[in-house]
Design a protein around this motif. Sequence first.
Motif, PDB file in Angstrom:
ATOM      1  N   TYR A 104       6.617  -7.861  -6.491  1.00 55.07           N
ATOM      2  CA  TYR A 104       5.436  -7.910  -5.609  1.00 55.07           C
ATOM      3  C   TYR A 104       5.208  -6.571  -4.897  1.00 55.07           C
ATOM      4  O   TYR A 104       4.077  -6.194  -4.606  1.00 55.07           O
ATOM      5  CB  TYR A 104       5.508  -9.070  -4.610  1.00 55.07           C
ATOM      6  CG  TYR A 104       6.429  -8.847  -3.426  1.00 55.07           C
ATOM      7  CD1 TYR A 104       7.699  -9.403  -3.415  1.00 55.07           C
ATOM      8  CD2 TYR A 104       6.033  -8.091  -2.322  1.00 55.07           C
ATOM      9  CE1 TYR A 104       8.547  -9.213  -2.344  1.00 55.07           C
ATOM     10  CE2 TYR A 104       6.878  -7.886  -1.248  1.00 55.07           C
ATOM     11  CZ  TYR A 104       8.133  -8.451  -1.262  1.00 55.07           C
ATOM     12  OH  TYR A 104       8.971  -8.244  -0.202  1.00 55.07           O
ATOM     13  N   TYR A 105       6.325  -5.853  -4.657  1.00 55.66           N
ATOM     14  CA  TYR A 105       6.208  -4.544  -3.988  1.00 55.66           C
ATOM     15  C   TYR A 105       5.317  -3.617  -4.814  1.00 55.66           C
ATOM     16  O   TYR A 105       4.509  -2.862  -4.279  1.00 55.66           O
ATOM     17  CB  TYR A 105       7.616  -3.956  -3.876  1.00 55.66           C
ATOM     18  CG  TYR A 105       7.800  -2.819  -2.887  1.00 55.66           C
ATOM     19  CD1 TYR A 105       8.019  -3.076  -1.541  1.00 55.66           C
ATOM     20  CD2 TYR A 105       7.787  -1.488  -3.309  1.00 55.66           C
ATOM     21  CE1 TYR A 105       8.226  -2.047  -0.651  1.00 55.66           C
ATOM     22  CE2 TYR A 105       7.992  -0.450  -2.416  1.00 55.66           C
ATOM     23  CZ  TYR A 105       8.208  -0.743  -1.085  1.00 55.66           C
ATOM     24  OH  TYR A 105       8.410   0.293  -0.210  1.00 55.66           O
ATOM     25  N   SER A 106       5.478  -3.700  -6.122  1.00 56.05           N
ATOM     26  CA  SER A 106       4.698  -2.850  -7.008  1.00 56.05           C
ATOM     27  C   SER A 106       3.205  -3.211  -6.984  1.00 56.05           C
ATOM     28  O   SER A 106       2.352  -2.344  -7.175  1.00 56.05           O
ATOM     29  CB  SER A 106       5.259  -2.965  -8.425  1.00 56.05           C
ATOM     30  OG  SER A 106       4.343  -2.462  -9.351  1.00 56.05           O
ATOM     31  N   VAL A 107       2.904  -4.474  -6.735  1.00 50.85           N
ATOM     32  CA  VAL A 107       1.485  -4.858  -6.625  1.00 50.85           C
ATOM     33  C   VAL A 107       0.867  -4.193  -5.392  1.00 50.85           C
ATOM     34  O   VAL A 107      -0.217  -3.600  -5.459  1.00 50.85           O
ATOM     35  CB  VAL A 107       1.337  -6.399  -6.548  1.00 50.85           C
ATOM     36  CG1 VAL A 107      -0.114  -6.781  -6.304  1.00 50.85           C
ATOM     37  CG2 VAL A 107       1.865  -7.038  -7.822  1.00 50.85           C
ATOM     38  N   ILE A 108       1.573  -4.246  -4.281  1.00 54.32           N
ATOM     39  CA  ILE A 108       1.068  -3.607  -3.058  1.00 54.32           C
ATOM     40  C   ILE A 108       0.973  -2.099  -3.265  1.00 54.32           C
ATOM     41  O   ILE A 108      -0.014  -1.454  -2.891  1.00 54.32           O
ATOM     42  CB  ILE A 108       1.995  -3.910  -1.858  1.00 54.32           C
ATOM     43  CG1 ILE A 108       2.154  -5.418  -1.688  1.00 54.32           C
ATOM     44  CG2 ILE A 108       1.432  -3.291  -0.587  1.00 54.32           C
ATOM     45  CD1 ILE A 108       3.156  -5.801  -0.618  1.00 54.32           C
ATOM     46  N   ALA A 109       2.006  -1.546  -3.901  1.00 57.57           N
ATOM     47  CA  ALA A 109       1.978  -0.106  -4.186  1.00 57.57           C
ATOM     48  C   ALA A 109       0.762   0.241  -5.033  1.00 57.57           C
ATOM     49  O   ALA A 109       0.119   1.274  -4.828  1.00 57.57           O
ATOM     50  CB  ALA A 109       3.264   0.307  -4.895  1.00 57.57           C
ATOM     51  N   GLY A 110       0.437  -0.651  -5.979  1.00 57.36           N
ATOM     52  CA  GLY A 110      -0.738  -0.429  -6.810  1.00 57.36           C
ATOM     53  C   GLY A 110      -2.016  -0.338  -5.975  1.00 57.36           C
ATOM     54  O   GLY A 110      -2.864   0.533  -6.208  1.00 57.36           O
ATOM     55  N   TRP A 111      -2.137  -1.206  -4.956  1.00 57.39           N
ATOM     56  CA  TRP A 111      -3.303  -1.097  -4.066  1.00 57.39           C
ATOM     57  C   TRP A 111      -3.362   0.293  -3.437  1.00 57.39           C
ATOM     58  O   TRP A 111      -4.430   0.878  -3.313  1.00 57.39           O
ATOM     59  CB  TRP A 111      -3.257  -2.091  -2.916  1.00 57.39           C
ATOM     60  CG  TRP A 111      -3.141  -3.537  -3.260  1.00 57.39           C
ATOM     61  CD1 TRP A 111      -3.420  -4.134  -4.458  1.00 57.39           C
ATOM     62  CD2 TRP A 111      -2.708  -4.587  -2.378  1.00 57.39           C
ATOM     63  NE1 TRP A 111      -3.186  -5.477  -4.377  1.00 57.39           N
ATOM     64  CE2 TRP A 111      -2.757  -5.797  -3.112  1.00 57.39           C
ATOM     65  CE3 TRP A 111      -2.294  -4.634  -1.046  1.00 57.39           C
ATOM     66  CZ2 TRP A 111      -2.398  -7.026  -2.552  1.00 57.39           C
ATOM     67  CZ3 TRP A 111      -1.946  -5.849  -0.486  1.00 57.39           C
ATOM     68  CH2 TRP A 111      -1.987  -7.031  -1.229  1.00 57.39           C
ATOM     69  N   THR A 112      -2.173   0.791  -3.005  1.00 56.26           N
ATOM     70  CA  THR A 112      -2.188   2.076  -2.292  1.00 56.26           C
ATOM     71  C   THR A 112      -2.593   3.212  -3.234  1.00 56.26           C
ATOM     72  O   THR A 112      -3.250   4.150  -2.800  1.00 56.26           O
ATOM     73  CB  THR A 112      -0.818   2.411  -1.649  1.00 56.26           C
ATOM     74  OG1 THR A 112       0.152   2.589  -2.676  1.00 56.26           O
ATOM     75  CG2 THR A 112      -0.360   1.341  -0.695  1.00 56.26           C
ATOM     76  N   VAL A 113      -2.213   3.106  -4.506  1.00 54.51           N
ATOM     77  CA  VAL A 113      -2.641   4.148  -5.453  1.00 54.51           C
ATOM     78  C   VAL A 113      -4.163   4.137  -5.548  1.00 54.51           C
ATOM     79  O   VAL A 113      -4.835   5.167  -5.453  1.00 54.51           O
ATOM     80  CB  VAL A 113      -2.035   3.908  -6.856  1.00 54.51           C
ATOM     81  CG1 VAL A 113      -2.541   4.962  -7.829  1.00 54.51           C
ATOM     82  CG2 VAL A 113      -0.521   3.931  -6.806  1.00 54.51           C
ATOM     83  N   ARG A 114      -4.700   2.962  -5.730  1.00 52.96           N
ATOM     84  CA  ARG A 114      -6.145   2.846  -5.851  1.00 52.96           C
ATOM     85  C   ARG A 114      -6.840   3.361  -4.580  1.00 52.96           C
ATOM     86  O   ARG A 114      -7.840   4.063  -4.643  1.00 52.96           O
ATOM     87  CB  ARG A 114      -6.500   1.385  -6.092  1.00 52.96           C
ATOM     88  CG  ARG A 114      -7.937   1.234  -6.462  1.00 52.96           C
ATOM     89  CD  ARG A 114      -8.406  -0.187  -6.443  1.00 52.96           C
ATOM     90  NE  ARG A 114      -9.854  -0.118  -6.469  1.00 52.96           N
ATOM     91  CZ  ARG A 114     -10.568  -0.333  -7.565  1.00 52.96           C
ATOM     92  NH1 ARG A 114      -9.991  -0.660  -8.676  1.00 52.96           N
ATOM     93  NH2 ARG A 114     -11.881  -0.215  -7.501  1.00 52.96           N
ATOM     94  N   TYR A 115      -6.288   3.004  -3.436  1.00 57.12           N
ATOM     95  CA  TYR A 115      -6.910   3.429  -2.173  1.00 57.12           C
ATOM     96  C   TYR A 115      -6.857   4.945  -1.999  1.00 57.12           C
ATOM     97  O   TYR A 115      -7.743   5.524  -1.393  1.00 57.12           O
ATOM     98  CB  TYR A 115      -6.214   2.734  -0.993  1.00 57.12           C
ATOM     99  CG  TYR A 115      -6.867   1.418  -0.616  1.00 57.12           C
ATOM    100  CD1 TYR A 115      -7.336   0.547  -1.599  1.00 57.12           C
ATOM    101  CD2 TYR A 115      -7.025   1.048   0.720  1.00 57.12           C
ATOM    102  CE1 TYR A 115      -7.941  -0.654  -1.266  1.00 57.12           C
ATOM    103  CE2 TYR A 115      -7.633  -0.155   1.069  1.00 57.12           C
ATOM    104  CZ  TYR A 115      -8.082  -1.001   0.075  1.00 57.12           C
ATOM    105  OH  TYR A 115      -8.688  -2.181   0.423  1.00 57.12           O
ATOM    106  N   THR A 116      -5.793   5.570  -2.506  1.00 55.52           N
ATOM    107  CA  THR A 116      -5.712   7.032  -2.404  1.00 55.52           C
ATOM    108  C   THR A 116      -6.876   7.664  -3.156  1.00 55.52           C
ATOM    109  O   THR A 116      -7.548   8.575  -2.656  1.00 55.52           O
ATOM    110  CB  THR A 116      -4.393   7.551  -3.007  1.00 55.52           C
ATOM    111  OG1 THR A 116      -3.311   6.830  -2.439  1.00 55.52           O
ATOM    112  CG2 THR A 116      -4.215   9.034  -2.738  1.00 55.52           C
ATOM    113  N   ILE A 117      -7.108   7.147  -4.356  1.00 58.42           N
ATOM    114  CA  ILE A 117      -8.198   7.700  -5.166  1.00 58.42           C
ATOM    115  C   ILE A 117      -9.539   7.427  -4.493  1.00 58.42           C
ATOM    116  O   ILE A 117     -10.398   8.313  -4.396  1.00 58.42           O
ATOM    117  CB  ILE A 117      -8.153   7.078  -6.578  1.00 58.42           C
ATOM    118  CG1 ILE A 117      -6.832   7.459  -7.246  1.00 58.42           C
ATOM    119  CG2 ILE A 117      -9.338   7.522  -7.410  1.00 58.42           C
ATOM    120  CD1 ILE A 117      -6.546   6.709  -8.525  1.00 58.42           C
ATOM    121  N   GLU A 118      -9.693   6.228  -3.968  1.00 57.11           N
ATOM    122  CA  GLU A 118     -10.968   5.898  -3.319  1.00 57.11           C
ATOM    123  C   GLU A 118     -11.192   6.710  -2.052  1.00 57.11           C
ATOM    124  O   GLU A 118     -12.321   7.083  -1.744  1.00 57.11           O
ATOM    125  CB  GLU A 118     -11.027   4.402  -3.027  1.00 57.11           C
ATOM    126  CG  GLU A 118     -11.227   3.621  -4.313  1.00 57.11           C
ATOM    127  CD  GLU A 118     -11.310   2.127  -4.091  1.00 57.11           C
ATOM    128  OE1 GLU A 118     -11.911   1.458  -4.925  1.00 57.11           O
ATOM    129  OE2 GLU A 118     -10.759   1.643  -3.078  1.00 57.11           O
TER     130      GLU A 118
END
Length: 444
Positions: A104-118
């Motif tokens: 689940y940690y990786s799912v949250i981390a995935g959000w942060t990657v997307r948010y960095t780009i956005e």
Amino acid sequence: MVSASPREQWASKFGFVMAAVGSAVGLGNMWRFSYLTAEHGGAAFVILYLAMMLFVGLPVLLAELVLGRGAGRSPVQALGHFGGNAWKPLGLLFVASGFVILAYYSVIAGWTVRYTIEAALDSFGSDPAGHFGEISEGPQAIVWHLIFMAVTSAIVARGIKGGIELTTTVAMPLLFLVVCGLAVYAATLDKAGPGYTYYLQTDFNDVFSREVLSEAAGQAFFSLSLGMGAMLTYASYLSKDQHLPNESVMIAAADFAVAFIAGLVVFPLLFALGLSSEVSESTVGALFITLPGAFGRMGATGQIIGTLFFATLVVGALTSAISLLEVVVASAMDTLQWSRHKSAVVFGGIIALCGLPAAVDIDVLGAMDEVANNIFLLGGGLALAVFVGWVMPDPIGEVQTGAPGVRWFFLWRTLLRFVVPAVLLYILVDAVPRTVATLAGLFR
Ligand code: TRP
């Protein structure tokens, strides 16, 4: 058993400390720490948390380092080495925790990657809550989760020196500088004052309940990466001349410093835009809804600050995820005799699959977080404290190796034997039924 190649080792002391700090500093410092503090009385909670770190977290951290370096093996083998076969299942529980937490940690981390780009593209849009709803579950979340797991596996596959140590010795000093820089920027904001007041007010009324005590202990464990053999595994690649007590203090101090400074970033930012009421609304709210909203309204500055902020989260999450995967990979290498490469690819892949339910349904993610923290980490920590306190033959001798002249062993052992188990039992008695109720709710 003699393995074909000699066991890997860290290239330098600094490298080990950076890897361990990289494990500790992560989403827990920036995401969990700030919402827990907001929810539970500001600085009063910070003080309680600090006490938990000193009297519960630090002794267990040293215990993990002692056990890992003493055995020079992955958790399952380390426990078997000092405790016999009866203790091996505990090592398997650690590996299982690695699966659940990383999934689940990786799912949250995935959000942060997307948010960095956005943030960089300034494309959060005008409805941050709706936006978060769209990207936090479903295909969008799955894609970034899979990418994040692929990168994590690739780094772990490259090994201790060339993968983990290299990544963390570059990333952690940078992360620290950026967080400090962001805090300085936040201090220049108009409403920084009320933000600090909110953060550093001391409201002790709320702090001495069982629930808050358990949140503080759980956070100390999660933030220091304790209770599932992550620090143990990292310590198994250490040489005998390291000063473990000093190193555990350094790791804990760095972890606390980043959490505290991250608070100095988050609260002024929230208040600058008059969003204080939304701070503690939900666990994910402040970080993934309110802050993007704030960055979106700050124009070009928001673009820069937002990008730096989320990039910091990505880096912290990555260096933590690496340590979670390393527990599983080291165990596979030791027990199945697999190569590092194969272990990282196969188990990285399986954990990525385990994360899919969390990427599809945020309630599943929340439940996994609760089970991992309330049961696996606290239970694992309790068992570890008992093991090193009562079962392991000569833990003090192992500390003394590389740290001659340290005098407070007695205190450490007493904490480990009595204080840590008592605190953790007190908390578990309350936390287990609560978690079971959450699970029951999920399946209804
Ligand atoms: N400590 C990390 C954080 O604060 C998360 C983490 C990494 C972790 N490895 C762990 C938590 C092992 C528990 C156990 O984000």
